[in-house]
Design a protein around this motif. Structure first.
Motif, PDB file in Angstrom:
ATOM      1  N   LEU A  79      36.122  85.302  49.988  1.00 20.66           N
ATOM      2  CA  LEU A  79      35.000  84.392  50.250  1.00 20.66           C
ATOM      3  C   LEU A  79      35.208  83.623  51.550  1.00 20.66           C
ATOM      4  CD1 LEU A  79      32.386  82.938  49.198  1.00 20.66           C
ATOM      5  CD2 LEU A  79      33.942  81.212  48.237  1.00 20.66           C
ATOM      6  N   ILE A  80      36.426  83.125  51.776  1.00 20.13           N
ATOM      7  CA  ILE A  80      36.714  82.386  53.009  1.00 20.13           C
ATOM      8  C   ILE A  80      36.355  83.239  54.227  1.00 20.13           C
ATOM      9  CG2 ILE A  80      38.552  81.409  54.445  1.00 20.13           C
ATOM     10  CD1 ILE A  80      39.990  80.637  51.836  1.00 20.13           C
ATOM     11  N   GLN A  81      36.758  84.508  54.191  1.00 17.88           N
ATOM     12  CA  GLN A  81      36.480  85.416  55.309  1.00 17.88           C
ATOM     13  C   GLN A  81      34.968  85.614  55.482  1.00 17.88           C
ATOM     14  OE1 GLN A  81      38.509  89.164  55.052  1.00 17.88           O
ATOM     15  NE2 GLN A  81      37.492  90.022  56.835  1.00 17.88           N
ATOM     16  N   LYS A  82      34.251  85.834  54.373  1.00 18.28           N
ATOM     17  CA  LYS A  82      32.801  86.036  54.442  1.00 18.28           C
ATOM     18  C   LYS A  82      32.097  84.810  55.013  1.00 18.28           C
ATOM     19  CE  LYS A  82      32.321  89.190  50.470  1.00 18.28           C
ATOM     20  NZ  LYS A  82      31.744  89.297  49.098  1.00 18.28           N
ATOM     21  N   VAL A  83      32.463  83.635  54.524  1.00 21.10           N
ATOM     22  CA  VAL A  83      31.785  82.405  54.942  1.00 21.10           C
ATOM     23  C   VAL A  83      32.116  82.078  56.392  1.00 21.10           C
ATOM     24  CG1 VAL A  83      31.642  79.906  54.543  1.00 21.10           C
ATOM     25  CG2 VAL A  83      31.639  81.488  52.605  1.00 21.10           C
ATOM     26  N   ASP A  84      33.365  82.262  56.770  1.00 13.16           N
ATOM     27  CA  ASP A  84      33.769  82.009  58.160  1.00 13.16           C
ATOM     28  C   ASP A  84      32.973  82.904  59.110  1.00 13.16           C
ATOM     29  OD1 ASP A  84      35.121  80.846  60.219  1.00 13.16           O
ATOM     30  OD2 ASP A  84      36.994  81.930  59.921  1.00 13.16           O
ATOM     31  N   GLU A  85      32.853  84.179  58.756  1.00 16.97           N
ATOM     32  CA  GLU A  85      32.085  85.111  59.590  1.00 16.97           C
ATOM     33  C   GLU A  85      30.608  84.733  59.626  1.00 16.97           C
ATOM     34  OE1 GLU A  85      32.896  88.876  57.862  1.00 16.97           O
ATOM     35  OE2 GLU A  85      34.911  89.077  58.747  1.00 16.97           O
ATOM     36  N   ARG A  94      23.503  83.184  54.503  1.00 14.44           N
ATOM     37  CA  ARG A  94      24.455  84.159  53.958  1.00 14.44           C
ATOM     38  C   ARG A  94      25.673  83.455  53.392  1.00 14.44           C
ATOM     39  NH1 ARG A  94      27.801  87.778  57.178  1.00 14.44           N
ATOM     40  NH2 ARG A  94      26.464  87.294  58.971  1.00 14.44           N
ATOM     41  N   ALA A  95      26.137  82.418  54.080  1.00 12.20           N
ATOM     42  CA  ALA A  95      27.294  81.650  53.608  1.00 12.20           C
ATOM     43  C   ALA A  95      26.976  80.963  52.287  1.00 12.20           C
ATOM     44  CB  ALA A  95      27.706  80.617  54.665  1.00 12.20           C
ATOM     45  N   ALA A  96      25.798  80.329  52.206  1.00 14.48           N
ATOM     46  CA  ALA A  96      25.414  79.600  50.998  1.00 14.48           C
ATOM     47  C   ALA A  96      25.325  80.530  49.798  1.00 14.48           C
ATOM     48  CB  ALA A  96      24.075  78.894  51.217  1.00 14.48           C
ATOM     49  N   LYS A 144      35.376  72.464  51.087  1.00 17.26           N
ATOM     50  CA  LYS A 144      35.492  72.622  52.542  1.00 17.26           C
ATOM     51  C   LYS A 144      34.511  73.655  53.079  1.00 17.26           C
ATOM     52  CE  LYS A 144      40.403  71.338  52.775  1.00 17.26           C
ATOM     53  NZ  LYS A 144      41.759  71.811  53.136  1.00 17.26           N
ATOM     54  N   LEU A 145      34.384  74.784  52.372  1.00 20.78           N
ATOM     55  CA  LEU A 145      33.478  75.836  52.821  1.00 20.78           C
ATOM     56  C   LEU A 145      32.020  75.382  52.775  1.00 20.78           C
ATOM     57  CD1 LEU A 145      35.007  78.950  50.984  1.00 20.78           C
ATOM     58  CD2 LEU A 145      35.225  78.397  53.410  1.00 20.78           C
TER      59      LEU A 145
END
Length: 433
Positions: A79-85, A94-96, A144-145
């Protein structure tokens, strides 16, 4: 809170630079996300306060944590990778959606559901500490995300978490460091088999709902056709999780389903039309003529190639709809290439266990309504009722363990007892410390 939810719903439904009309369904979905996250935090806080967890113990090494912990941490770092991207590409919507899916489907509906006993039962040892550390990490990371798109809610949750642990000393989540995905935490094989456990569980629960069989009523068996050796090993690895989640005693893996399950297939016209246009009629006729071997092939491989009028046509699972015929005494369902058959025959032994589970639920509710602490030991008096008494005698140790009951007795009549009713059964109960 309402304003926060509406802002969150707008971002989760569409990019902030797009025109968007007010959408009550979007607000409801966003309310569900905030509610789920808040309930998950409240669950954590309740038991962390009882056990005095402040993250003061040494970090339990990843390799020493149970598989369910390693799985949710793998999903977290994915998830961290997806949201960061997504943020880097200016895609907050997309992050939400990724964060919402993680919180609702993985963290709350699966991890906490399967681990809740670890928090309220047993000694304060390595396993319980690992559970607290894992859930804390997920909540802190989600805060944080999500901070860029839900700044006030996430700042409050972050400060509540860190105030209790002093794990970080930032005054605000907006001053903390953004999470970094660590490859060593990501285990795609583990994610794959847990997804299969979620799919099988969802199918079984849907069949229970279709037949109106409550989850508290144990059932004996489910059958799952084996697609290949990898599939078989993945299901075996998560079989205990599935059985606990759907309340079934056995999982039978079928190597040969011929003569047991008959599958049916039909075209998905919505998918075929845009792709094949005028050829759709011939393709649809070919699909309707599939034999069991061809249906099994597209389920197993996710694709199949046909020769239509000299053209090579590649079909995927999205191009077809596969179902299975129910068999006497069983219900059958399919999803994501997985088929399950549920034995819905309820023996007397299973019936008694179901009654015991219903009774546990009623006792727990009365405990809560009476203001008892979750650690209080109790005495339970039940008014005699033959069917319930028989079920209690057969499952007495289980009932006592689940409800922290030291003494459980039946009496001829309870004048001031609380009336309880389920499955057309009635009795009265008095609970005391």
């Amino acid at each position: 809170m309402e304003l926060m939810q509406h802002v969150g719903s707008m971002i989760s439904n569409a990019n902030p630079w797009d025109n968007l009309k007010f959408d009550i369904e979007g607000v409801a979905e966003c309310r569900k996300f905030f509610g789920t996250l808040y309930n998950t935090y409240s669950f954590f806080a309740l038991y962390a306060n009882i056990d005095g967890f402040t993250y003061s113990e040494a970090e339990v090494p990843l390799a020493e944590r149970p598989e369910i912990d390693r799985w949710i941490l793998s999903e977290l770092h994915t998830l961290i990778q997806k949201v960061d991207e997504a943020y880097a590409e200016y895609e907050p919507t997309r992050a939400a959606r990724a964060i919402s899916d993680f919180v609702q489907e993985n963290l709350s509906n699966w991890y906490v559901r399967l681990c809740r006993r670890r928090f309220w039962k047993g000694e304060y040892g390595t396993d319980k500490i690992a559970a607290y550390q894992t859930l804390y990490t997920c909540l802190e990371t989600v805060a944080k995300l999500s901070a860029p798109i839900a700044p006030f809610f996430m700042d409050q949750m972050y400060r509540d978490l860190t105030k209790a642990t002093q794990k970080e000393n930032f005054e605000s989540v907006h001053l903390s460091h953004f999470p970094t995905a660590i490859k060593g935490f990501v285990n795609k094989s583990l994610e794959s088999r847990m997804l299969k456990a979620q799919t099988v569980s969802s199918l079984v629960l849907s069949l229970r709902k279709k037949e109106m069989i409550k989850v508290r009523q144990p059932l004996q068996r489910i059958m799952i056709p084996v697609l290949d050796e990898v599939f078989k090993q993945e299901i075996q690895a998560v079989s205990d999780l599935i059985k606990a989640e759907v309340n079934v005693k056995e999982i039978e893996l079928l190597e040969d389903v011929s003569g047991v399950l008959v599958k049916q297939i039909k075209p998905n016209f919505k998918a075929l039309g845009p792709r094949f246009g005028k050829d759709m009629g011939l393709i649809s006729k070919a699909i309707q003529g599939f034999n069991q071997e061809q249906i099994n092939q597209i389920e197993k491989d996710g694709t199949i190639t046909l020769d239509i009028s000299g053209k090579s046509i590649n079909l995927t699972l999205e191009d077809v709809e596969i179902s299975s015929q129910d068999i006497p005494g069983w219900l059958v369902a399919n999803a994501n290439g997985i088929t399950v058959a549920l034995d819905i025959t309820i023996s007397e032994e299973l019936r008694n266990e179901g009654i015991a589970r219903e009774l546990v639920n009623r006792i727990q509710n009365i405990r809560k309504d009476s203001g008892f602490e979750v650690t209080d030991k109790i005495k339970v008096q039940l008014q005699k009722e033959n069917t319930i008494e028989k079920a209690v005698i057969a499952n007495e140790a289980y009932i006592k363990s689940e409800t922290l009951t030291n003494e459980l007795i039946f009496v001829e009549e309870l004048k001031n007892g609380t009336e309880i009713e389920f499955d057309e059964l009635q009795t009265k109960v008095i609970i005391s410390k």
